[in-house]
Enzyme design. Structure first.
Site, short mmCIF file in Angstrom:
data_model
loop_
_atom_site.label_atom_id
_atom_site.label_comp_id
_atom_site.label_asym_id
_atom_site.label_seq_id
_atom_site.Cartn_x
_atom_site.Cartn_y
_atom_site.Cartn_z
N ASP A 71 1.12 -0.93 -0.28
CA ASP A 71 0.02 0.18 0.04
C ASP A 71 0.71 1.23 -0.15
O ASP A 71 0.52 2.60 -0.53
CB ASP A 71 -1.00 -0.17 1.44
CG ASP A 71 -1.94 -1.12 0.82
OD1 ASP A 71 -1.50 -2.09 0.99
OD2 ASP A 71 -3.87 -0.38 0.18
O1 MRU Z 1 -7.90 -3.16 2.73
P1 MRU Z 1 -7.27 -3.38 1.26
O2 MRU Z 1 -7.90 -4.49 0.83
O3 MRU Z 1 -7.44 -2.47 0.67
O4 MRU Z 1 -5.89 -3.79 1.48
C1 MRU Z 1 -5.00 -4.09 0.15
C2 MRU Z 1 -3.71 -4.53 0.33
O5 MRU Z 1 -3.48 -4.29 1.84
C3 MRU Z 1 -3.49 -5.22 -1.06
O6 MRU Z 1 -2.23 -6.10 -0.60
C4 MRU Z 1 -2.17 -3.69 -1.47
O7 MRU Z 1 -3.01 -2.75 -1.60
C5 MRU Z 1 -1.72 -4.40 -2.68
S1 MRU Z 1 -2.40 -4.50 -4.25
C6 MRU Z 1 -1.86 -4.73 -5.20
#
Ligand code: MRU
Length: 383
Positions: free
Chosen positions: A252
């Protein structure tokens, strides 16, 4: 391949991820406000996907304004409108940097356009729409490159055999991006090169992105895969017969020193990988790398509601998938217990073997540091 985001000339639809894997239903997004709610309510998730949906949501709104002949001729008025809406969209979720990065780029573009002599409001709108649309296509191309670089690196560094088994966490596939995926894109690339022995995905408690989304995508794309609960990862890595060669996760936000914020549970997997001598890789586009954040301790971690830990949602077992599904909520924790629910954790750079980007795989220099800044002039990237 699954498609989380459908966009055509101002018509934006997203696959409602709250209903997956039970019902595949697209919902229209017509405004920045619709986009904000879709992101906040988790109808769309994953760092690249939320950034793109936010920008296209504003595009959709601008298309509608234009169709109604409601675009002001004043460049200053249009600039203010766009920048205010971008600032608002950024407040939907705090941890993934892709969203604020996309908003910053389009805000700068809009402000620059607005200072051009003789420019009109409608011309600024058009350049915003074009730039937002380009982000969609670029993300897909970047992911295909990430997949390729990651697969090559893994086959060179993470296995002595002709094939490899890989463990991944959370959801990083077509549903979390504009298509193909980052970490799941690496798995997809290994599979298309016929060198993937097996993929393992974690359930990813508490929100179950792994069992709901990644598992759905792996089944959909007929990639040989097995689901485990998060608590089974250590036993899986210890099992020599299974022989996991690498763990690949998404991100993220990657700080300037390589510390990585990703879905809660990622850090634990990195510690396990170190203990078992297994390669631990982060796959992320350059839009996820945040040079303005020096280390992981500066990253804001989103805290999520207690209910995500104390209850689970789903249809009753045996419910036929139709175009709608009734989701029941079942309580699974003792009433009255306190809950801690951080959505992400920080994996220290020390535990990461490589960061896979669209321009290559960054490894640490001889002093044990990632040169993330160097990536942007492509000097340290290796494929
Ligand atoms: O809370 P989320 O579902 O948005 O979290 C998603 C993640 O942590 C993913 O691993 C990250 O955003 C990478 S997506 C290519």
């Amino acid at each position: 391949m699954l498609q989380a985001i459908k966009y055509n000339q101002g018509n934006l639809e997203i696959l409602d991820q709250l209903q997956l894997p039970f019902v595949e239903k697209y919902i229209p997004i017509k405004s920045a406000e619709d986009g904000w709610h879709a992101i906040k309510d988790m109808k769309v998730r994953g760092a690249p996907a939320i950034a793109i949906v936010a920008m296209l949501a504003l595009s959709a709104e601008l298309h509608l304004l234009r169709a109604a002949n409601n675009v002001s001729e004043s460049p200053e008025e249009i600039r203010n409108l766009i920048v205010t809406k971008l600032d608002y969209l950024v407040t939907s979720r705090p941890t993934a940097v892709n969203l604020s990065d996309a908003a910053r780029k389009l805000s700068t573009l809009t402000t620059t356009q607005a200072t051009r002599p003789g420019v009109t409001g409608p011309e600024i709108v058009e350049s915003f729409i074009q730039a937002a649309q380009e982000m969609l296509g670029k993300d897909l191309e970047d992911n295909q490159r990430i997949g390729h670089h990651g697969a090559e690196w893994i086959m060179t560094h993470a296995t002595k055999s002709d094939t490899v088994s890989v463990l991944t966490h959370c959801n990083t596939g077509s549903l979390a991006t504009s298509g193909y995926g980052t970490a799941l894109g690496v798995i997809r690339s290994l599979s298309s090169k016929n060198v993937l022995r097996h993929a393992y995905c974690t359930e990813t408690r508490p929100y179950n992105q792994g069992s709901r989304l990644t598992a759905f995508e792996l089944v959909h794309d007929k990639i040989p895969a097995t689901l485990i609960t998060d608590s089974m990862a250590a036993a899986l890595l210890a099992d020599a017969k299974v022989g996991v060669g690498a763990i690949v996760v998404g991100a993220d936000r990657v700080a300037a020193n390589g510390d990585t914020a990703n879905k809660i549970g990622t850090y634990g997997l990195a510690v396990l990988a170190k203990h078992h001598g297994i390669k631990f890789l982060v796959a992320a586009p350059l839009t996820t790398i945040d040079l303005a954040t020096s280390s992981g301790s500066d990253i804001i971690i989103e805290q999520r509601p207690e209910s995500e830990v104390t209850s689970i949602k789903g249809p009753r077992d045996g419910t036929e998938a139709t175009d709608t599904v009734v989701l029941d909520t079942v309580r699974i924790a003792a009433p009255g217990i306190g809950v801690w629910n951080p959505a992400f954790d920080i994996t220290p750079a020390a535990l990461i073997d490589g960061i896979i980007t669209e321009v290559g795989v960054v490894e640490k220099d001889p002093t044990g540091h990632f040169d993330m800044a160097g990536l942007f002039n492509n000097s340290t990237a290796r494929s």
